[in-house]
Scaffold this motif. Structure first.
Motif, PDB file in Angstrom:
ATOM      1  N   HIS A  23       0.820  -1.213   0.000  1.00 22.17           N
ATOM      2  CA  HIS A  23       0.000   0.000   0.000  1.00 22.17           C
ATOM      3  C   HIS A  23       0.859   1.271   0.000  1.00 22.17           C
ATOM      4  O   HIS A  23       0.528   2.249  -0.660  1.00 22.17           O
ATOM      5  CB  HIS A  23      -0.993  -0.022   1.165  1.00 22.17           C
ATOM      6  N   ARG A  24       1.948   1.197   0.724  1.00 20.44           N
ATOM      7  CA  ARG A  24       2.867   2.339   0.727  1.00 20.44           C
ATOM      8  C   ARG A  24       3.492   2.523  -0.669  1.00 20.44           C
ATOM      9  O   ARG A  24       3.659   3.641  -1.141  1.00 20.44           O
ATOM     10  CB  ARG A  24       3.972   2.085   1.748  1.00 20.44           C
ATOM     11  N   ALA A  25       3.814   1.422  -1.326  1.00 20.68           N
ATOM     12  CA  ALA A  25       4.378   1.492  -2.677  1.00 20.68           C
ATOM     13  C   ALA A  25       3.365   2.133  -3.623  1.00 20.68           C
ATOM     14  O   ALA A  25       3.711   3.016  -4.417  1.00 20.68           O
ATOM     15  CB  ALA A  25       4.754   0.091  -3.152  1.00 20.68           C
ATOM     16  N   LEU A  26       2.112   1.723  -3.517  1.00 21.51           N
ATOM     17  CA  LEU A  26       1.066   2.292  -4.374  1.00 21.51           C
ATOM     18  C   LEU A  26       0.926   3.797  -4.117  1.00 21.51           C
ATOM     19  O   LEU A  26       0.838   4.591  -5.051  1.00 21.51           O
ATOM     20  CB  LEU A  26      -0.273   1.597  -4.120  1.00 21.51           C
ATOM     21  N   ALA A  27       0.943   4.177  -2.834  1.00 24.07           N
ATOM     22  CA  ALA A  27       0.813   5.600  -2.484  1.00 24.07           C
ATOM     23  C   ALA A  27       1.981   6.399  -3.059  1.00 24.07           C
ATOM     24  O   ALA A  27       1.833   7.586  -3.368  1.00 24.07           O
ATOM     25  CB  ALA A  27       0.758   5.757  -0.968  1.00 24.07           C
ATOM     26  N   ASN A  28       3.133   5.748  -3.196  1.00 29.37           N
ATOM     27  CA  ASN A  28       4.331   6.441  -3.705  1.00 29.37           C
ATOM     28  C   ASN A  28       4.551   6.207  -5.206  1.00 29.37           C
ATOM     29  O   ASN A  28       5.652   6.384  -5.704  1.00 29.37           O
ATOM     30  CB  ASN A  28       5.572   5.988  -2.915  1.00 29.37           C
ATOM     31  N   GLN A  29       3.505   5.775  -5.890  1.00 32.38           N
ATOM     32  CA  GLN A  29       3.535   5.574  -7.362  1.00 32.38           C
ATOM     33  C   GLN A  29       4.555   4.546  -7.836  1.00 32.38           C
ATOM     34  O   GLN A  29       5.039   4.605  -8.966  1.00 32.38           O
ATOM     35  CB  GLN A  29       3.791   6.891  -8.119  1.00 32.38           C
ATOM     36  N   ASP A  49      -1.940 -11.820  -4.313  1.00 20.03           N
ATOM     37  CA  ASP A  49      -3.205 -11.423  -4.932  1.00 20.03           C
ATOM     38  C   ASP A  49      -3.705 -10.070  -4.449  1.00 20.03           C
ATOM     39  O   ASP A  49      -4.847  -9.697  -4.676  1.00 20.03           O
ATOM     40  CB  ASP A  49      -4.273 -12.485  -4.635  1.00 20.03           C
ATOM     41  N   ILE A  50      -2.857  -9.334  -3.779  1.00 21.37           N
ATOM     42  CA  ILE A  50      -3.338  -8.135  -3.091  1.00 21.37           C
ATOM     43  C   ILE A  50      -3.663  -6.972  -4.030  1.00 21.37           C
ATOM     44  O   ILE A  50      -4.586  -6.212  -3.791  1.00 21.37           O
ATOM     45  CB  ILE A  50      -2.313  -7.707  -2.012  1.00 21.37           C
ATOM     46  N   SER A  51      -2.890  -6.834  -5.091  1.00 21.67           N
ATOM     47  CA  SER A  51      -3.091  -5.656  -5.920  1.00 21.67           C
ATOM     48  C   SER A  51      -2.814  -5.926  -7.378  1.00 21.67           C
ATOM     49  O   SER A  51      -1.745  -6.390  -7.746  1.00 21.67           O
ATOM     50  CB  SER A  51      -2.177  -4.531  -5.434  1.00 21.67           C
ATOM     51  N   ALA A  52      -3.773  -5.586  -8.207  1.00 19.15           N
ATOM     52  CA  ALA A  52      -3.575  -5.741  -9.649  1.00 19.15           C
ATOM     53  C   ALA A  52      -2.890  -4.496 -10.208  1.00 19.15           C
ATOM     54  O   ALA A  52      -2.486  -4.475 -11.359  1.00 19.15           O
ATOM     55  CB  ALA A  52      -4.921  -5.942 -10.320  1.00 19.15           C
ATOM     56  N   MET A  53      -2.768  -3.467  -9.357  1.00 18.23           N
ATOM     57  CA  MET A  53      -2.222  -2.189  -9.850  1.00 18.23           C
ATOM     58  C   MET A  53      -0.705  -2.124  -9.789  1.00 18.23           C
ATOM     59  O   MET A  53      -0.095  -1.176 -10.256  1.00 18.23           O
ATOM     60  CB  MET A  53      -2.782  -1.045  -9.015  1.00 18.23           C
ATOM     61  N   LEU A  54      -0.116  -3.134  -9.187  1.00 11.57           N
ATOM     62  CA  LEU A  54       1.330  -3.084  -8.966  1.00 11.57           C
ATOM     63  C   LEU A  54       1.914  -4.453  -9.286  1.00 11.57           C
ATOM     64  O   LEU A  54       1.308  -5.470  -8.970  1.00 11.57           O
ATOM     65  CB  LEU A  54       1.518  -2.731  -7.497  1.00 11.57           C
ATOM     66  N   THR A  55       3.072  -4.473  -9.933  1.00 12.94           N
ATOM     67  CA  THR A  55       3.704  -5.762 -10.230  1.00 12.94           C
ATOM     68  C   THR A  55       4.623  -6.129  -9.077  1.00 12.94           C
ATOM     69  O   THR A  55       5.516  -5.355  -8.716  1.00 12.94           O
ATOM     70  CB  THR A  55       4.525  -5.659 -11.535  1.00 12.94           C
ATOM     71  N   LEU A  56       4.388  -7.292  -8.495  1.00 10.57           N
ATOM     72  CA  LEU A  56       5.237  -7.751  -7.404  1.00 10.57           C
ATOM     73  C   LEU A  56       6.305  -8.679  -7.959  1.00 10.57           C
ATOM     74  O   LEU A  56       5.987  -9.645  -8.670  1.00 10.57           O
ATOM     75  CB  LEU A  56       4.396  -8.483  -6.354  1.00 10.57           C
TER      76      LEU A  56
END
Ligand code: AMP
Ligand code: MN
Ligand code: MN
Ligand code: MN
Length: 277
Positions: A23-29, A49-56
């Motif tokens: 979530h912190r990574a998403l907040a920091n783009q 499976d937490i986020s489709a918006m970010l590549t882990l």
């Protein structure tokens, strides 16, 4: 695209959960995040499976020995279930438990009890000297972590125990066997002369190493330039990451590290033919 290819969760010596980090990574783009816990991959499955918006990017940071120096090798794009890598990490974790017990015994000799009980309550699977430092701070024995490391935990310190890490070549081989890419972490954080560091990078390249970190934390531009030059001279790729551990340490954050030079961007690890997401 914004990459952070080095950070820690509470499964090693980070303060936060894997989901907090995402979530912190998403907040920091940040668009591509690797959680690289010390000798441990427990975070990977938890956030899959937490986020489709970010590549882990599945990652790990392995403590190793090179010519009697301790160095860290980051593995990226690894298959964390590959048996050779899994058994190497389990051996490292067991070594960490043994070292902790010995440090606990040394503390008892100094009249300080309770280290093992303190650590048993942690979420961590890869016990580290940072936890011992926190214990000493909590007990009021030292003022802060830095003091704990200086007085107790570094070589020559009151309870220093020699670690028993795998060899650098074993770590690189295990990472490759797990279909990953190997990265020499934060090269200027080791107490090595310039010449010895060049030597390390040469040995790393000969052993099949893939990239070296050239930007991390508050590395200065001169250092970054120098590291980029040694990497490119050895036909290695470059990598970057915050090495974030704790949101209370205000000088670090997920995604925060000095921007790569253009020539470094062209040779970034995410441009490596074996990079896959
Ligand atoms: P270990 O892997 O158990 O030997 O612990 C090393 C970890 O402790 C590193 O990953 C850092 O996060 C942290 N560390 C190492 N040296 C220091 C220091 N001097 N002050 C604070 N933290 C440190
Ligand atoms: Mn750490
Ligand atoms: Mn490290
Ligand atoms: Mn690290």
């Amino acid at each position: 695209m914004k990459f952070d290819l080095h950070c820690h969760s509470h499964y090693s010596d980070g303060k936060h959960s894997p989901s907090f980090l995402v979530h912190r990574a998403l907040a920091n783009q940040v668009t591509h995040l690797a959680i690289t816990d010390h000798d441990c991959t427990a975070a990977i499955g938890e956030v899959k499976d937490i986020s489709a918006m970010l590549t882990l990017i599945p990652g790990v940071e392995i403590s190793c020995e090179w010519q009697r120096h301790e160095i860290h090798i980051v593995g990226l794009c690894i298959n964390s279930e590959e048996p050779q890598l899994e058994s190497l990490l389990l051996a490292q974790q067991a070594g960490r438990r043994t070292r902790l017990k010995e440090m606990g015994n040394e503390l008892q000799k100094l009249g300080i009890d309770g280290l093992i009980e303190y650590c048993a309550k942690l979420t961590c699977k890869s016990l580290s000297r940072s936890h011992v430092a926190d214990f000493l701070v909590e007990k009021g024995i030292v003022k802060n972590r830095q003091k704990a490391f200086k007085t107790f935990l570094t070589r020559g310190g009151r309870i220093f125990v020699e670690p028993n890490w795998c060899d650098m070549t074993e770590a690189i081989d295990a990472i490759h066997n797990a279909k990953g890419l190997s990265v020499l972490a934060h090269p200027t954080r080791y107490p090595l002369s310039k010449r010895k560091l060049t030597n390390l990078v040469s040995n790393f390249a000969i052993a099949g190493g893939d990239a070296i970190e050239v930007s991390y934390g508050n590395v200065d531009l001169h250092t970054q330039k120098h590291l980029t030059e040694i990497a490119l001279a050895k036909s290695l790729h470059v990598s970057a990451g915050s090495d974030f551990h704790d949101s209370n340490a205000h000088w670090t954050d997920i995604g925060k590290y000095p921007t790569l030079e253009e020539r470094a961007k062209k040779n970034a690890i995410w441009e490596h033919p074996k990079w896959h997401s």
